[in-house]
Design an enzyme around this catalytic site. Structure first.
Site, PDB file in Angstrom:
ATOM      1  N   HIS A  90      37.812  43.081  65.041  1.00 28.87           N
ATOM      2  CA  HIS A  90      37.156  41.785  65.147  1.00 28.87           C
ATOM      3  C   HIS A  90      37.892  40.700  64.380  1.00 28.87           C
ATOM      4  CE1 HIS A  90      33.768  43.709  67.016  1.00 28.87           C
ATOM      5  NE2 HIS A  90      33.569  44.473  65.963  1.00 28.87           N
ATOM      6  N   HIS A 115      39.201  37.147  55.267  1.00 31.30           N
ATOM      7  CA  HIS A 115      39.566  37.396  56.666  1.00 31.30           C
ATOM      8  C   HIS A 115      39.559  36.069  57.411  1.00 31.30           C
ATOM      9  CE1 HIS A 115      35.131  37.600  56.593  1.00 31.30           C
ATOM     10  NE2 HIS A 115      35.269  36.885  57.693  1.00 31.30           N
ATOM     11  N   HIS A 117      39.109  33.599  61.142  1.00 27.78           N
ATOM     12  CA  HIS A 117      38.527  33.336  62.462  1.00 27.78           C
ATOM     13  C   HIS A 117      39.352  32.241  63.126  1.00 27.78           C
ATOM     14  CE1 HIS A 117      34.727  35.502  61.602  1.00 27.78           C
ATOM     15  NE2 HIS A 117      34.966  35.111  60.357  1.00 27.78           N
ATOM     16  N   HIS A 134      37.588  33.165  55.452  1.00 28.88           N
ATOM     17  CA  HIS A 134      36.346  33.449  54.712  1.00 28.88           C
ATOM     18  C   HIS A 134      36.661  34.366  53.549  1.00 28.88           C
ATOM     19  CE1 HIS A 134      33.682  32.599  58.475  1.00 28.88           C
ATOM     20  NE2 HIS A 134      33.962  31.513  57.792  1.00 28.88           N
ATOM     21  N   THR A 203      28.738  37.787  61.675  1.00 28.32           N
ATOM     22  CA  THR A 203      28.896  38.944  62.565  1.00 28.32           C
ATOM     23  C   THR A 203      27.693  39.864  62.345  1.00 28.32           C
ATOM     24  OG1 THR A 203      30.160  40.119  60.862  1.00 28.32           O
ATOM     25  CG2 THR A 203      31.422  38.881  62.505  1.00 28.32           C
TER      26      THR A 203
HETATM   27 ZN   LIG Z   1      34.043  35.576  58.622  1.00 25.32          ZN
END
Ligand SMILES: [Zn+2]
Length: 252
Positions: A90, A115, A117, A134, A203
């Protein structure tokens, strides 16, 4: 008997391998599109029911509607960490060694990982950025604090290079010997100006336990860097969620 066990174990390995090859492992129970996409998350599993809650993230941050508030500066106490890069199907995540933390508004949170996005998850004044990092922190009481950093297309970002150069193409965790990184290299010059609100994981299970601190000043990454991420991890931004009865506070 021993032979039997080995046969069973290798059959399990084959199954695990097949599951990975088809992407059908436990992470694939939700996705960013189609029948298992964001609209469906709350109904996929009972553990994901918070995804239909009313304090969800991300949100569209409207700067002029944020309440000017006298909050403290975020005190970043991040050390160097060994480089461990994970592709969890993801996102691309860098796990952080113990011993790094932030202090903000009287609370201390330990840095666990960061991580990415792309495009960004939070919108600012209705616009998404090209990417968002993040930095996920946890307090002793279980509450989370996530610091969000926007990226816009521009100069190559040298601090991303070691992570990008070691980005696993498939679900895998890579320990990279001999390289240390520091999350502070991915912070904008001005960290004083931020938006704070109470929200959730973006998520599943979408738990509503996150103190969000979204920094106002974006940093840059090159077009090539943004594209390199998107080639491995396709669009992984949850759509913005209703603000409902919440307030966004602005510190500047
Ligand atoms: Zn995130």
């Amino acid at each position: 008997m021993k032979k039997h066990l080995i046969a069973a174990a290798s059959a399990a390995l084959v199954l695990a391998g097949a599951a990975h090859a088809s992407g059908d492992h436990h992470h694939a129970s939700w996705s960013y599109g189609g029948e298992t996409g964001p609209e469906a998350w709350g109904k996929l599993k009972s553990e994901y029911s918070a995804c239909t809650g009313n304090q969800q993230s991300p949100i569209n941050i409207v700067a002029k509607q944020a309440l000017e508030s006298d909050m403290t500066k975020i005190k970043f106490d991040w050390s160097d960490t060994a480089l461990q890069v994970k592709n969890n199907g993801h996102t691309i995540q860098a796990n952080y060694d113990e011993g790094s933390s932030i202090k903000v508004n009287g609370d201390k949170f330990d840095l666990l990982q960061f991580h990415f996005h792309s495009p960004s998850e939070h919108a600012l004044n209705g616009e998404l950025y090209d990417m968002e990092a993040h930095f996920v922190h946890k307090a002793d009481n279980g509450e989370l604090a996530v610091v969000g950093v926007f990226f816009k297309e521009g100069k190559e970002n040298k601090a991303l290079a070691p992570i990008w150069n070691n980005m696993p193409q498939h679900v895998e965790t890579k320990d990279v010997a001999g390289i240390k990184i520091n999350g502070e290299d991915l912070l904008p010059k001005d960290t004083k100006e931020y938006f704070h609100y109470m929200g959730s994981l973006t998520t599943p299970p979408c738990s509503e336990v996150v103190n969000w601190y979204v920094l106002a000043e974006p940093i840059e990454a090159s077009k090539e860097q943004i594209e390199a991420f998107s080639e491995v991890i396709h669009a992984n931004n949850r759509p913005v969620q209703p603000l409902n009865r919440r307030f966004v506070l602005a510190n500047d």
